[in-house]
Structure formats: C-alpha cells, structure tokens
Design a protein around this motif. Structure first.
Motif: not given
Ligand code: ADP
Length: 503
Positions: A456-481
């Motif tokens: 019907s439209g983009l909202d219906e497609l947005r609802a189809n998108w499902k997250e399977q896995k997420r990685w959060e940043p864990s490195m200290a900013p100074e180390e990243r830099d």
C-alpha cells in the motif's frame, strides 16, 4: 491468487530470480553464474545472450522451486549491476559487441581526452567525475572501435542499454515490440542524464559522439513499463520496478527518507546516503546520484561512496597468499590475535576510490615488525574495510551536515561479527543488520509491488524491516582517534607510487 512478487537480480557474477511474499520474506531462489571474459589486462566483458538465457532459466528455477506459476506473480521487479553497457541491433536483437562491465578500465584514454585536464567537466549536469567506471565512455568506445557500429548507430539501427534495459527489452518481446526503457537510477550512472531535468543532456551526448536515437526512454523506478511477452514463462505479468543494485539495496533496507543510509559490504563497498529531494554536490569525493523515483512523485537523490576493495581483499588473502581456504575463515584467523599488532593494510590495488580518487596509489602493508604473523595480517585486512567505511562516512557528514545515528548494513561480509563490532567501534555509532540480507532483490520487488498496489505504501514496507542484530560501539574515543590517525598515515604511504615510466 497473485500472492508474490518476482525479482530479477542481474548481478556482476550471477543472475538470480527471487520470489518474495507480502512480508518481504524469500519464498524461492534461482541462480546461475555467467562467464567473466578477460580479453586483456584491465578489460572485463559479459556475453549479453548468456545473461538473457540465464535470466529465463533462473525465472523457471524460482517458479518451480516455489511450485507456483505466473498466475501467482503480481509483478516483476528488475535490479542490475550498474553501468555495464550493451549495444544491440533493434531489428535482429543481436548485440554488436560483448557487454563492457563496470570494472573495465579500457576507456582511460577516452576519459583523458574528454576531460582535457578537468575530470569534473560534467559534474554539474550528471553529478559524476569522468571515469572509466560509468557507461558513457564505454558506449563511446564501442562506437569508436567496433567495425561498422558508428554508421549503423547514425542510421538509427542500434540500441544502447544497461543490463536492466537489456533484460526488460527481451522480456517484453525483444524484436517483437520490446520496450526500450531504463529507470532514473540506472540513467544516472551513464553521465548522460541531467540530475535536475531527468532527461538526456544533448550537449554531453554531442561531446561523447552518441546519437540520441540509441538511448532508452528514462522512466521512474516504480511504474508499469510493459508486460512479459507471450513466449515467456511469465506472460502478461507486469514489469513494474527497476532500480540499480545499490539503490535497490537502499530501498530494500527501507532507507526511504532524507538522512537514512545503508552500506553494502561485498567485493567492494557502496555506501548510499539519502539526501531526499535535494541534489547535494559533493566537495569531499562522493558521487551525486539518483536514489529512487516512485511514479510521478519527486525523485529522491543520494550521495554515494564507492570503495573498490573490501571483500576482494579477503579473497586475495585466500587466493594469492593462500592463508585461508575459504573467505569466512578470515574471522577465525583474525581472532587468533588480540589486535592488529601495529599493522595497517591499505588495499589500494587499483588506486583508491572514494573519498581519495587517487589512481596513482598502490597497496601498502605498513607497521611491519618481526612480531607480526598471519593473524595480524588477517585482522588488518578486515580493519581496512572498517577504516575505509569510516572515511566515506566522514565525507558524507561533511557534505550533508548530518551526523549519522546508526548504519544499516548488508552484503556478504556482514556475516563477519568481528568486523561488524570493529566497524561500530571505529564509527562510534551502532551497526545494524536486518533479517532479510537479500536487500538488493527485495528493493526491486518493493518498487514493483508498490506500482501494482501489492503493497500500500512506504509505511507498510518500513514495517517489514526487521532488525536481526545490532553492534554497539565499545572502544574508548581516544583509542578510536589514535587508530584512525594511524590509518590515515598509512593511506598517505600509498600515494604517488605510480610513476610515468611504471610499466
Ligand atoms: P558481491 O555481491 O559483490 O559479489 P557478496 O555480497 O556476495 O559480494 O560478498 C562476497 C564478498 O564477501 C567476497 O569478497 C568475500 O571475500 C567476502 N566475504 C564472504 N564471507 C566473509 C566473511 N565471513 N568475512 C569476511 N569477508 C567475507
């Protein structure tokens, strides 16, 4: 009942047909590889007839695996390797030459001639620098180098198309009334389409020596272009969506709005950032391109960062160094060490693409000591993908003024969890993997399904998108830099390697 959408994914190494259901899940897949033809160093061709035959075959495979017929298919979408150039005779349907593939670099001398010292001459109109990568110089090469082609083109006997157009023309009947059409996303990779008017630019065509009669009609990414011909398994089924592969992946990731982005990790990496209805001219080494256009609605534009070597560096460890038996083993090898041991691997094997565009660069492995082993090299190779992505994202942030909140990913390398964690660490934002990783084929299915009212439209497609896995940043900013600083230093070590007398 028309329960499904069929997507044709005409890729660089293979052609696939995938049947999707209403939830965007895969029902069945057919797939066939085609020959990679290397006539000389730097040249790469495909046989257009093999591609079309494979397309027919994989459609049959997908339908029979799902045990369905054309009556179950509401619409067909097409997605394709972009830029790859085909020229054929409109009355016989025979190609005049093999397809010249996007990676082919034979047209460097045409690039130099047209640039006349300014690679950005056409950027204002088409958003792209002059490069062998895009279709324009490939078509010019065929016109200039294949016997008789110039005269036949001038007489109006020939057609040009990227592989979406070639597949569509054949699927809709070929010499018996096939439609000669492309969509805005594919047209935006030729150098011939003006970004504002979405029509062919006559003065660019004149410079390239291309008769307008050869070119397909430019249409939106989501509308009914025609129906499959009587002789095909899908006869009378509407073909209703076309998107170039990277734009299709963006659409399949439901990144519909300004500020949304996706990064595909395959042979190379392609990051696309949706800039909404605004045309953003890059000052930081990105391409300006079309994102999508749905029917008569205004088009969405995008910035794109193309990285030449990412997954192919893993293939290189496997095939050229022999330290892996399969690509996925790289993760195990990288995990035998705690970190990169001070080693940085800049895979400038064919120069550097975004954001540097340095054709004079060549690969470098720096920071080597007696301590370093193959585990460190494997880790440095994976890290190279993450650092290159960080640099492209910095360019996106600088061009758009928008700081990215998270990165949606897809492609073969995202199976690698070590890489995904390191990517989140180096970006400082979460990295998110969707349930359906076949986002390219899904995006084309979405475009087709929207056009025929299956969704019907983009909202219906947005609802189809499902997250399977997420990685959060864990490195200290100074180390990243610190690590980014070392990476940038390593990159400078690859510059100016090619001299005038380099064979
Ligand atoms: P493409 O569509 O460009 O052909 P894919 O999306 O199929 O590429 O991804 C294939 C690439 O991913 C190959 O270059 C391969 O080396 C790499 N790859 C596959 N699995 C892994 C893995 N587990 N870790 C790192 N790289 C991988």
């Amino acid at each position: 009942m028309t329960d499904y959408i069929l997507s044709i994914d005409q890729g660089t190494s293979s052609t696939r047909a995938i049947v999707f259901d209403h939830s965007g899940s895969i029902v069945s897949t057919g797939q066939l590889e085609h020959e990679q033809i290397f006539p000389r160093a730097g040249w790469l061709e495909h046989d257009p007839n093999e591609i079309w035959n494979n397309t027919r075959e994989v459609i049959g495979q997908a339908l029979s695996k799902a045990d369905i017929t054309r009556h179950n298919i509401a619409a067909i979408g097409i997605t394709n390797q972009r830029e790859t150039t085909v020229v054929w005779d409109r009355t016989t349907g025979e190609p005049v030459y093999n397809a010249i593939v996007w990676q082919d670099t034979r047209t460097q001398s045409i690039v130099d001639r047209l640039a006349d010292g300014d690679l950005d001459r056409y950027r204002e109109s088409c958003g792209l620098p002059l490069a062998t990568y895009f279709s324009g110089t490939k078509l010019a090469w065929i016109l200039e180098n294949v016997d008789g082609v110039r005269e036949r083109a001038d007489r109006g006997e020939l057609m040009f198309g990227t592989t979406d157009t070639w597949v569509l023309w054949n699927l809709t009947g070929g010499v018996k009334g096939g439609v000669h059409v492309t969509d805005v996303t594919n047209a935006s990779r030729t150098m011939f389409m003006d970004l504002k008017t979405l029509s062919w630019n006559e003065s660019t065509l004149a410079d390239f020596g291309v008769p307008a009669s050869m070119l397909p009609e430019i249409r939106s990414s989501s509308e009914v272009y025609g129906t499959a011909s009587a002789s095909s398994l899908l006869r009378e089924t509407p073909i209703a969506g076309i998107l170039g592969d990277q734009q299709a992946a963006t659409f399949g990731q439901a990144a519909f709005d300004r500020g949304e982005t996706k990064n595909t990790y395959g042979t190379g990496n392609f990051l696309i950032f949706n800039t909404g209805e605004e045309i953003v001219r890059s000052k930081n080494g990105l391409l300006t391109t079309l994102g999508y256009q749905l029917g008569d609605a205004k088009p969405h534009y995008a910035l794109e960062g193309s990285i030449a070597v990412t997954g192919s560096l893993v293939q290189w460890l496997r095939d050229n160094l022999g330290i892996l038996s399969k690509s996925s083993d790289v993760e195990k090898l990288a995990k035998t060490v705690d970190d990169n041991g001070g080693v940085y691997f800049v895979p400038a094997f064919s120069g550097l693409f975004a954001p540097y565009w340095r054709s004079d660069a060549r690969g470098a492995l720096v920071g080597m000591t007696r301590f370093v082993n193959k585990g460190h090299i494997a880790r440095a190779a994976l890290e190279a993908t993450a650092f290159q992505t960080r640099e492209v994202l910095d360019a996106v942030n600088a061009d758009s003024g928008v700081d990215l909140a998270e990165l949606k990913v897809d492609g073969g390398m995202i199976a690698n969890e070590t890489l995904m964690q390191f990517q989140a660490d180096i970006l400082g934002v979460p990295v998110v993997r969707p349930v359906v990783a076949e986002t390219t084929a899904l995006g084309a299915a979405y475009a087709a399904g929207l056009a025929v009212g299956y969704w019907s439209g983009l909202d219906e497609l947005r609802a189809n998108w499902k997250e399977q896995k997420r990685w959060e940043p864990s490195m200290a900013p100074e180390e990243r830099d610190r690590r980014i600083r070392l990476w940038k230093k390593a990159v400078t070590r690859t510059f100016d390697w090619i001299d005038d007398d380099t064979p």
